[in-house]
Design a protein around this motif. Structure first.
Motif, PDB file in Angstrom:
ATOM      1  N   ARG A   3      14.895  15.432  18.344  1.00  0.00           N
ATOM      2  CA  ARG A   3      14.145  16.572  18.485  1.00  0.00           C
ATOM      3  C   ARG A   3      14.707  17.631  17.110  1.00  0.00           C
ATOM      4  N   SER A   5      13.762  21.273  15.631  1.00  0.00           N
ATOM      5  CA  SER A   5      14.431  22.863  15.316  1.00  0.00           C
ATOM      6  C   SER A   5      13.146  23.610  14.745  1.00  0.00           C
ATOM      7  N   ASP A  77      10.573  26.473  19.482  1.00  0.00           N
ATOM      8  CA  ASP A  77      11.933  26.891  19.184  1.00  0.00           C
ATOM      9  C   ASP A  77      12.108  25.471  18.307  1.00  0.00           C
ATOM     10  N   SER A  78      11.700  24.199  19.573  1.00  0.00           N
ATOM     11  CA  SER A  78      12.151  22.976  19.170  1.00  0.00           C
ATOM     12  C   SER A  78      11.380  22.365  20.362  1.00  0.00           C
ATOM     13  N   ASN A  95       9.853  29.351  21.907  1.00  0.00           N
ATOM     14  CA  ASN A  95      10.218  30.825  20.683  1.00  0.00           C
ATOM     15  C   ASN A  95       9.675  32.329  21.844  1.00  0.00           C
TER      16      ASN A  95
END
Length: 161
Positions: A3, A5, A77-78, A95
């Motif tokens: 993952r 970010s 965001d991720s 986000n």
């Protein structure tokens, strides 16, 4: 799959436009800088639009953004992604663009750096956002149109600052 970010936004109290990418690529994550891949034309195009010499130093690039009332962030965001291509993005979280716009009311125009950020933003803000949104060709080397074509379309930014 790992993952990844995004970075915090680069934004100033008098920013008028917001440029939104999708999520940082591998090189940007390594360098901890927006648009760090040497073949990404983001910085080259912006400096050219404003008739300034391209700065290599990231702090100088940030000062350039502030001077020209430009904010930069990503819609994602991720996410999980192999490599750097937007087509490989999976399981994304976003986000809070709407909250950012509330906190910085002088931002009235958003330019999306490519289709992925545009499509995600439209989903997030709905049909009647309170800002103007434009989609520009991605500055990524993966988006294979000429530099001149990208520069021509990106030059529209100058009309909004």
């Amino acid at each position: 799959m790992k993952r990844i970010s995004s970075f915090p936004p680069i934004i100033f109290k008098d920013s008028k436009i917001l440029i939104l990418g999708s999520v940082p690529g591998i090189k940007s994550l390594e360098m901890q800088e927006y648009y760090a891949h040497p073949q990404n034309k983001f910085w080259t195009i912006l400096f050219e639009i404003f008739n300034e010499n391209l700065k290599k130093n990231y702090v100088e690039k940030i000062k350039f953004l502030e001077k020209n009332k430009i904010a930069v962030w990503d819609v994602i965001d991720s996410c999980e992604r192999e490599g750097s291509l937007d087509t490989k993005i999976k399981n994304e979280s976003h986000n809070d663009i709407a909250e950012l716009l509330k906190a910085y009311p002088k931002v009235q125009t958003i330019f999306c750096n490519g289709q992925k950020s545009f499509k995600n933003l439209k989903k997030m803000l709905g049909e009647k956002p309170n800002v103007s949104i434009y989609v520009l060709p991605s500055t990524s080397p993966a988006h294979a149109i000429t530099f001149e074509k990208k520069l021509s379309e990106w030059s529209e930014i100058k009309n909004f600052v």
